[in-house]
Design an enzyme around this catalytic site. Structure first.
Site, PDB file in Angstrom:
ATOM      1  N   GLY A  45       0.816  -1.218   0.000  1.00 23.66           N
ATOM      2  CA  GLY A  45       0.000   0.000   0.000  1.00 23.66           C
ATOM      3  C   GLY A  45       0.848   1.265   0.000  1.00 23.66           C
ATOM      4  O   GLY A  45       0.545   2.243  -0.693  1.00 23.66           O
ATOM      5  N   CYS A  46       1.918   1.248   0.758  1.00 22.85           N
ATOM      6  CA  CYS A  46       2.795   2.415   0.861  1.00 22.85           C
ATOM      7  C   CYS A  46       3.537   2.652  -0.448  1.00 22.85           C
ATOM      8  O   CYS A  46       3.758   3.797  -0.842  1.00 22.85           O
ATOM      9  CB  CYS A  46       3.759   2.242   2.028  1.00 22.85           C
ATOM     10  N   THR A  47       3.906   1.579  -1.126  1.00 20.12           N
ATOM     11  CA  THR A  47       4.570   1.709  -2.422  1.00 20.12           C
ATOM     12  C   THR A  47       3.604   2.299  -3.443  1.00 20.12           C
ATOM     13  O   THR A  47       3.951   3.248  -4.158  1.00 20.12           O
ATOM     14  CB  THR A  47       5.088   0.335  -2.895  1.00 20.12           C
TER      15      THR A  47
END
Length: 155
Positions: A45-47
């Site tokens: 998700g952060c990527t």
């Protein structure tokens, strides 16, 4: 826990960045600032969130905004994350943990019945005078960068 809401003065910050520099709210006076908090570098998700903001970086710059992604990861990890995915946003390390506390995004989370402390995925749009103009909490990544860009352009 501080409650940063629309109309609040943004907490001051000064953090180390993945490019070996520093970024501070004072240093960005007069510019809009999009500061988004994400739990951990190099996770799915952060990527995706970093890639989505990076894909629109020229539009944010045209709207007079600086985009900063913040996690508690060490600078070295952020350097690898930025390089691996060719991220164009500023990645800042809140390893001292004071900025996530000041913005009220260090929260109790629950996963599979386990409780732990972690970063709530949240974004703050700050105007050139340092006032918070919009807040997104418990962010869902899909479409988020576009929503933030639209709000930034209208500010």
């Amino acid at each position: 826990m501080p409650d940063i809401t629309e109309g609040s003065k943004a907490p001051a910050f000064d953090m180390a960045t993945a490019d070996g520099g520093r970024v501070s709210l004072d240093g960005l006076k007069g510019r809009k600032v999009v500061i988004y908090f994400y739990p951990k570098a190099d996770t799915p998700g952060c990527t995706t969130e970093g890639q989505d903001f990076s894909a629109r970086i020229a539009d944010f710059e045209q709207a007079g905004a600086t985009v900063i992604g913040v996690s508690r990861d060490p600078v070295k990890k952020l350097e690898r994350f930025r390089t691996k995915y060719d991220l164009k946003v500023i990645l800042a390390s809140d390893e001292p943990e004071d900025v996530t506390e000041a913005f009220g995004v260090w929260v109790e989370k629950k996963l599979y019945g386990r409780e732990y402390m972690g970063i709530e995925r949240a974004t703050f749009l700050i105007d050139g005078a340092g006032v918070v103009r919009q807040v997104w909490r418990k962010v869902s990544v899909k479409g988020h960068a576009d929503e933030v860009l639209a709000a930034t352009k209208s500010l």
